[in-house]
Write a protein that holds these residues in place. Structure first.
Motif, mmCIF file in Angstrom:
data_model
loop_
_atom_site.group_PDB
_atom_site.id
_atom_site.type_symbol
_atom_site.label_atom_id
_atom_site.label_comp_id
_atom_site.label_asym_id
_atom_site.label_seq_id
_atom_site.Cartn_x
_atom_site.Cartn_y
_atom_site.Cartn_z
ATOM 1 N N LEU A 224 0.807 -1.211 0.000
ATOM 2 C CA LEU A 224 0.000 0.000 0.000
ATOM 3 C C LEU A 224 0.849 1.274 0.000
ATOM 4 C CD1 LEU A 224 -3.040 -0.768 2.317
ATOM 5 C CD2 LEU A 224 -2.607 -1.410 -0.055
ATOM 6 N N SER A 225 2.087 1.195 0.442
ATOM 7 C CA SER A 225 2.913 2.399 0.523
ATOM 8 C C SER A 225 3.356 2.900 -0.840
ATOM 9 C CB SER A 225 4.139 2.148 1.397
ATOM 10 O OG SER A 225 4.922 1.088 0.861
ATOM 11 N N ASP A 226 3.597 1.990 -1.782
ATOM 12 C CA ASP A 226 4.129 2.415 -3.087
ATOM 13 C C ASP A 226 3.563 1.633 -4.264
ATOM 14 O OD1 ASP A 226 5.284 -0.021 -2.629
ATOM 15 O OD2 ASP A 226 7.356 0.704 -2.589
ATOM 16 N N SER A 227 2.541 0.783 -4.015
ATOM 17 C CA SER A 227 1.902 -0.041 -5.057
ATOM 18 C C SER A 227 2.849 -1.052 -5.691
ATOM 19 C CB SER A 227 1.279 0.834 -6.158
ATOM 20 O OG SER A 227 0.256 1.647 -5.631
ATOM 21 N N ALA A 228 3.991 -1.308 -5.036
ATOM 22 C CA ALA A 228 4.918 -2.316 -5.562
ATOM 23 C C ALA A 228 4.280 -3.695 -5.488
ATOM 24 C CB ALA A 228 6.215 -2.286 -4.768
ATOM 25 N N ARG A 229 4.442 -4.457 -6.564
ATOM 26 C CA ARG A 229 3.872 -5.801 -6.612
ATOM 27 C C ARG A 229 4.930 -6.827 -6.214
ATOM 28 N NH1 ARG A 229 0.546 -5.641 -12.371
ATOM 29 N NH2 ARG A 229 -0.931 -3.962 -11.780
ATOM 30 N N GLN A 230 4.511 -7.742 -5.355
ATOM 31 C CA GLN A 230 5.403 -8.788 -4.882
ATOM 32 C C GLN A 230 4.814 -10.148 -5.215
ATOM 33 O OE1 GLN A 230 8.375 -8.254 -3.466
ATOM 34 N NE2 GLN A 230 8.136 -6.045 -3.613
ATOM 35 N N PRO A 231 5.647 -11.090 -5.655
ATOM 36 C CA PRO A 231 5.127 -12.423 -5.987
ATOM 37 C C PRO A 231 4.597 -13.136 -4.751
ATOM 38 C CG PRO A 231 7.527 -12.430 -5.992
ATOM 39 C CD PRO A 231 7.108 -10.993 -5.853
ATOM 40 N N LEU A 232 3.799 -14.140 -4.997
ATOM 41 C CA LEU A 232 3.205 -14.906 -3.905
ATOM 42 C C LEU A 232 4.156 -15.972 -3.369
ATOM 43 C CD1 LEU A 232 -0.366 -15.292 -5.422
ATOM 44 C CD2 LEU A 232 0.400 -13.666 -3.680
ATOM 45 N N LYS A 297 -10.086 2.139 0.751
ATOM 46 C CA LYS A 297 -10.604 2.884 1.900
ATOM 47 C C LYS A 297 -9.616 2.930 3.056
ATOM 48 C CE LYS A 297 -14.215 0.219 2.033
ATOM 49 N NZ LYS A 297 -15.512 -0.411 2.392
ATOM 50 N N CYS A 298 -8.837 1.873 3.222
ATOM 51 C CA CYS A 298 -7.946 1.777 4.380
ATOM 52 C C CYS A 298 -6.627 2.518 4.191
ATOM 53 C CB CYS A 298 -7.665 0.314 4.693
ATOM 54 S SG CYS A 298 -9.111 -0.610 5.260
ATOM 55 N N GLN A 299 -6.169 2.634 2.957
ATOM 56 C CA GLN A 299 -4.860 3.260 2.727
ATOM 57 C C GLN A 299 -4.738 4.646 3.354
ATOM 58 O OE1 GLN A 299 -3.725 3.329 -1.380
ATOM 59 N NE2 GLN A 299 -1.695 4.146 -0.986
ATOM 60 N N PRO A 300 -5.730 5.542 3.199
ATOM 61 C CA PRO A 300 -5.595 6.873 3.803
ATOM 62 C C PRO A 300 -5.605 6.873 5.331
ATOM 63 C CG PRO A 300 -7.283 6.855 2.077
ATOM 64 C CD PRO A 300 -6.963 5.435 2.396
ATOM 65 N N LEU A 301 -6.072 5.788 5.943
ATOM 66 C CA LEU A 301 -6.186 5.740 7.390
ATOM 67 C C LEU A 301 -4.897 5.262 8.066
ATOM 68 C CD1 LEU A 301 -9.713 4.053 7.651
ATOM 69 C CD2 LEU A 301 -9.177 6.489 7.773
ATOM 70 N N LEU A 302 -3.979 4.717 7.284
ATOM 71 C CA LEU A 302 -2.756 4.150 7.841
ATOM 72 C C LEU A 302 -1.617 5.157 7.808
ATOM 73 C CD1 LEU A 302 -2.972 0.694 6.034
ATOM 74 C CD2 LEU A 302 -3.399 1.105 8.458
ATOM 75 N N SER A 303 -0.756 5.086 8.788
ATOM 76 C CA SER A 303 0.438 5.923 8.794
ATOM 77 C C SER A 303 1.393 5.450 7.706
ATOM 78 C CB SER A 303 1.141 5.843 10.154
ATOM 79 O OG SER A 303 1.645 4.532 10.370
ATOM 80 N N ASP A 304 2.362 6.287 7.351
ATOM 81 C CA ASP A 304 3.331 5.910 6.320
ATOM 82 C C ASP A 304 4.042 4.617 6.692
ATOM 83 O OD1 ASP A 304 2.628 8.144 4.921
ATOM 84 O OD2 ASP A 304 4.325 9.357 5.607
ATOM 85 N N THR A 305 4.405 4.498 7.960
ATOM 86 C CA THR A 305 5.105 3.295 8.408
ATOM 87 C C THR A 305 4.210 2.066 8.288
ATOM 88 O OG1 THR A 305 6.427 4.589 9.971
ATOM 89 C CG2 THR A 305 6.298 2.210 10.340
ATOM 90 N N ARG A 306 2.937 2.213 8.656
ATOM 91 C CA ARG A 306 2.019 1.067 8.612
ATOM 92 C C ARG A 306 1.698 0.676 7.178
ATOM 93 N NH1 ARG A 306 1.386 -3.163 10.287
ATOM 94 N NH2 ARG A 306 -0.182 -3.944 11.731
ATOM 95 N N ARG A 307 1.642 1.651 6.273
ATOM 96 C CA ARG A 307 1.379 1.319 4.870
ATOM 97 C C ARG A 307 2.474 0.420 4.305
ATOM 98 N NH1 ARG A 307 0.542 7.040 3.765
ATOM 99 N NH2 ARG A 307 -1.639 7.560 4.142
ATOM 100 N N ALA A 308 3.706 0.626 4.788
ATOM 101 C CA ALA A 308 4.832 -0.147 4.271
ATOM 102 C C ALA A 308 4.734 -1.620 4.649
ATOM 103 C CB ALA A 308 6.147 0.439 4.787
#
Length: 339
Positions: A224-232, A297-308
């Motif tokens: 959520l912090s940078d929209s980076a995609r990570q494999p499963l 909806k949740c992204q704006p509610l999280l702090s920068d650290t929590r988004r990471a």
């Protein structure tokens, strides 16, 4: 157990005490039947778009996988040379005026969570209005050549060319009763009248002859912090995670995470839940994994650290072989009828 949880259990099991509401079910079904009949008898009350309209809906309350189906349809239509647009009621949104064209900066507070998610997923024009005909008219002015509506099977004020119903395979049609005894918005016999039925997952109760099957396939995790995609595999985290799902069937999401080898602390919320910061404060720093719909909806509610340390699981619908050919045949017959 809350009242809502008890009712849901009765809807998808034996109705039990809900049978006492059978007179209300009879009244509800009579009203629903009469409403549909009135629109059939007075076609002048229905808006007929000059563009083909595909309705993606359901006959039951709660999530069945309509939005992933809409996203798949849009991608397929674009591959076939169409310029699709998406019309939605925008459930949960509170725009100052309608119709509303969803932009990249539009918030879920304005448009609702699903339209914002679909705009980000598909990149096609998305219009929102409680009266879907207004949304369709707005899309006509955007240069679209075909309209896909997210939900709206029971919105008979809008004429449609193709009706596609999505059924949750795990829960099926529940106890088979209409509201309030069961989860159905219309009697199960309504499925005979639609053009196609798509089963999301394996049908565990009964069968729907002629229905197509599909499955939701996890694609990747999106930070959520940078929209980076990570494999499963390998997963970008280890150990337990907080699973957050404010959708119609949260258990399906949690089961999908566990199938990926993720140990989930489950946090189910109601469909279209309006999250607060307190909802996401779990008192630790374990990673959070949520649905794509909840992420907007949740992204704006999280702090920068929590988004990471927070992730959305992106999924894609995979229909069975032959479904796209069936759909193209439906569209070809419409084009031939208009020539």
């Amino acid at each position: 157990m809350s009242i809502k949880q008890w009712i849901t259990r009765r809807w998808y099991g034996k109705p039990g005490l809900l049978r006492l509401l059978l007179p209300l079910e009879l009244l509800y079904t009579a009203c629903a039947r009469r409403r549909r009949q009135r629109y059939a008898e007075h076609p002048e009350r229905r808006y007929r778009s000059p563009l083909p309209v595909i309705i993606v809906g359901n006959i039951s309350v709660g999530g069945t996988g309509k939005s992933p189906t809409v996203a798949w349809l849009v991608a397929h239509l674009r591959e076939q040379g169409w310029q699709p647009g998406i019309a939605s009621r925008g459930y949960g949104g509170r725009a100052e005026s309608y119709p509303l064209l969803v932009e990249s900066t539009t918030s879920p507070v304005q448009a609702g969570d699903e339209p914002v998610m679909l705009r980000a997923l598909t990149g096609v024009p998305v219009a929102v209005a409680p009266q879907r005909a207004e949304a369709v008219r707005l899309l006509e002015a955007q240069g679209c050549s075909i309209i896909v509506t997210d939900d709206g099977l029971q919105h008979y004020a809008l004429e449609r060319d193709i009706e596609l119903v999505v059924v949750d395979g795990e829960r099926g049609l529940g106890n088979g009763h209409c509201l309030p005894v069961g989860p159905l918005r219309e009697p199960a016999a309504r499925l005979v009248d639609v053009d196609g039925v798509l089963i999301n997952g394996t049908m565990r109760t009964g069968e729907l002859p002629g229905a197509w099957s599909a499955r939701l396939t996890p694609l990747h995790l999106r930070r959520l912090s940078d929209s980076a995609r990570q494999p499963l595999s390998p997963l970008p985290f280890a150990g337990k995670v907080h699973g957050v799902a404010g959708i119609g069937h949260p258990e399906r999401f949690f089961t999908a995470l566990e199938a990926l080898g993720i140990e989930v602390i489950r946090h189910p919320f109601g469909d279209h839940h309006q999250f607060t910061q307190q909802d996401l404060d779990f008192g630790d720093q374990l990673p959070i994994v949520m649905t794509a719909k909840d992420a907007v909806k949740c992204q704006p509610l999280l702090s920068d650290t929590r988004r990471a340390s927070s992730w959305a699981l992106d999924v894609a619908l995979m229909p069975e072989a032959g479904f796209s050919d069936w759909l193209d045949g439906q569209l070809e017959s419409l084009s031939g009828a208009g020539e």
